[in-house]
Design a protein around this motif. Structure first.
Motif, mmCIF file in Angstrom:
data_model
loop_
_atom_site.group_PDB
_atom_site.id
_atom_site.type_symbol
_atom_site.label_atom_id
_atom_site.label_comp_id
_atom_site.label_asym_id
_atom_site.label_seq_id
_atom_site.Cartn_x
_atom_site.Cartn_y
_atom_site.Cartn_z
ATOM 1 N N LYS A 1 92.563 51.889 8.250
ATOM 2 C CA LYS A 1 92.708 50.465 8.554
ATOM 3 C C LYS A 1 94.183 50.068 8.534
ATOM 4 N N VAL A 2 94.504 49.047 9.323
ATOM 5 C CA VAL A 2 95.880 48.579 9.434
ATOM 6 C C VAL A 2 95.891 47.067 9.249
ATOM 7 N N TRP A 3 96.678 46.614 8.286
ATOM 8 C CA TRP A 3 96.735 45.180 7.962
ATOM 9 C C TRP A 3 98.157 44.650 8.084
ATOM 10 N N GLY A 4 98.266 43.361 8.404
ATOM 11 C CA GLY A 4 99.545 42.664 8.347
ATOM 12 C C GLY A 4 99.572 41.804 7.097
ATOM 13 N N CYS A 5 100.777 41.568 6.577
ATOM 14 C CA CYS A 5 100.928 40.767 5.356
ATOM 15 C C CYS A 5 101.102 39.290 5.736
ATOM 16 N N LYS A 6 100.254 38.434 5.182
ATOM 17 C CA LYS A 6 100.253 37.018 5.562
ATOM 18 C C LYS A 6 101.599 36.350 5.263
ATOM 19 N N MET A 7 102.101 36.580 4.055
ATOM 20 C CA MET A 7 103.321 35.869 3.665
ATOM 21 C C MET A 7 104.514 36.263 4.548
ATOM 22 N N ASP B 1 96.805 44.936 19.110
ATOM 23 C CA ASP B 1 95.449 44.392 19.214
ATOM 24 C C ASP B 1 94.480 45.077 18.255
ATOM 25 N N ASP B 2 94.798 46.320 17.868
ATOM 26 C CA ASP B 2 93.845 47.046 17.019
ATOM 27 C C ASP B 2 94.100 46.846 15.516
ATOM 28 N N VAL B 3 95.033 45.950 15.168
ATOM 29 C CA VAL B 3 95.243 45.639 13.746
ATOM 30 C C VAL B 3 93.969 44.996 13.193
ATOM 31 N N ASP B 4 93.554 45.429 12.004
ATOM 32 C CA ASP B 4 92.276 44.960 11.463
ATOM 33 C C ASP B 4 92.315 43.506 11.002
ATOM 34 N N GLY B 5 93.490 43.014 10.656
ATOM 35 C CA GLY B 5 93.560 41.629 10.232
ATOM 36 C C GLY B 5 94.815 41.344 9.443
ATOM 37 N N VAL B 6 94.898 40.121 8.938
ATOM 38 C CA VAL B 6 96.045 39.672 8.157
ATOM 39 C C VAL B 6 95.537 39.321 6.762
ATOM 40 N N LEU B 7 96.185 39.886 5.746
ATOM 41 C CA LEU B 7 95.700 39.714 4.377
ATOM 42 C C LEU B 7 96.765 39.125 3.476
ATOM 43 N N THR B 8 96.330 38.390 2.462
ATOM 44 C CA THR B 8 97.232 38.030 1.368
ATOM 45 C C THR B 8 97.291 39.238 0.441
ATOM 46 N N ILE B 9 98.258 39.236 -0.446
ATOM 47 C CA ILE B 9 98.376 40.382 -1.358
ATOM 48 C C ILE B 9 97.131 40.481 -2.249
ATOM 49 N N GLY B 10 96.576 39.343 -2.588
ATOM 50 C CA GLY B 10 95.362 39.351 -3.411
ATOM 51 C C GLY B 10 94.202 40.022 -2.693
ATOM 52 N N GLU B 11 94.059 39.693 -1.422
ATOM 53 C CA GLU B 11 92.983 40.310 -0.628
ATOM 54 C C GLU B 11 93.214 41.809 -0.484
#
Lengths: 101, 167
Positions: free
Chosen positions: B123-129, B143-153
């Protein structure tokens, strides 16, 4: 030593066949069974290709295999869960892949 | 050597926080290498590491010879002089040489590497902050990035048999 394909075969500590001449299809079948894999035509295509490439002295990587036209990487993971390249190599009677990629 | 421990790692969460070629590759090699060993792998791109999954910059990931004493003049043991490294084009030349070596060694480009990791179930995530800081939106990422997460997530994706690796 391990009992594979109805005979005693020398394997290393990782369970890889030590002497290529010991390998045959029955050995491959038993090696696959140990890994929880039932060999289908799709598996054999990969295994045969690995053996053919090895015979030509080519060290296989998952990238090369993915570009070979034999199998794509996603399918390779589905065919050999938990070890796409190393399990395929093991079943093919080859040594553990040395590539980091 | 198939198994060294009674309780092997089941999952690695890898944080990629820097964006130069030599910083991005270790994350990619470790993620792909984990998947090939049957270990789950997830990549979390933050700060300048986001360059490697941002559509506009992922083709431009490069290296710099400045400020790195282990970077030698080609074929010698002499450190690459910083003052030469700052000349326009030298960074591009160093990048070109490094990429040529990478291709020769059958190592994928940073973009193809992520294709391989995705194909292997990584899986590949971007950091929200960091994305908020850089003004990036999910659409700006591959386009294939799984989503954007906070560090907590992101932490919530770890369990007792997970290792978190920061690069």
């Amino acid at each position: 030593m391990a009992n594979l394909g109805g005979k005693e075969v020398e394997v290393n500590e990782g369970g890889y066949v030590m002497h290529p001449e010991d390998w045959d299809k029955a050995v491959a079948g038993d090696l696959a069974k140990e890994l929880g894999i039932n060999l289908t035509d799709a598996h054999w295509k990969v295994v045969d290709y690995l053996r053919e490439q090895h015979g030509q002295g080519i060290e296989m990587s998952i990238r090369k295999l993915g570009k070979s036209g034999i199998v794509d990487i996603k399918t390779l993971y589905e065919l050999f869960p938990g070890g796409p390249l190393k399990y395929a190599a093991k079943i093919a009677g080859l040594h553990r892949p040395t590539s980091c990629v | 050597m198939e198994k060294n421990t009674e309780k092997p790692i089941k999952k690695v969460l890898i944080v990629c926080s820097k964006g130069s070629l030599v910083d991005v590759y270790p994350s990619l090699v470790m993620a792909n290498g984990a998947l090939m060993e049957g270990i789950e792998a997830e990549l979390f791109f933050t700060f300048f590491g986001l360059d490697a999954i941002t559509k506009k910059t992922m083709h431009k990931v490069c290296m710099t010879p400045v400020g790195n004493p282990a970077m030698r003049l080609p074929g010698t043991t002499f450190p690459f002089p910083n003052i030469i490294g700052i000349i326009p084009g030298v960074s591009l030349l160093a990048t070109w040489m490094m990429k040529r070596t990478i291709e020769k060694l059958d190592i994928p480009t940073n973009i193809e590497f992520i294709d391989m990791i995705r194909a292997g179930g990584g899986k590949v995530w971007g950091c929200k902050m960091a994305m908020d800081m850089f003004g990036l939106k999910k659409e700006d990422l591959r386009d294939d990035v799984d989503g954007v997460l906070t560090i907590g997530e992101f932490y919530a994706r770890a369990s007792a048999d997970t290792q978190i690796i920061f690069t």
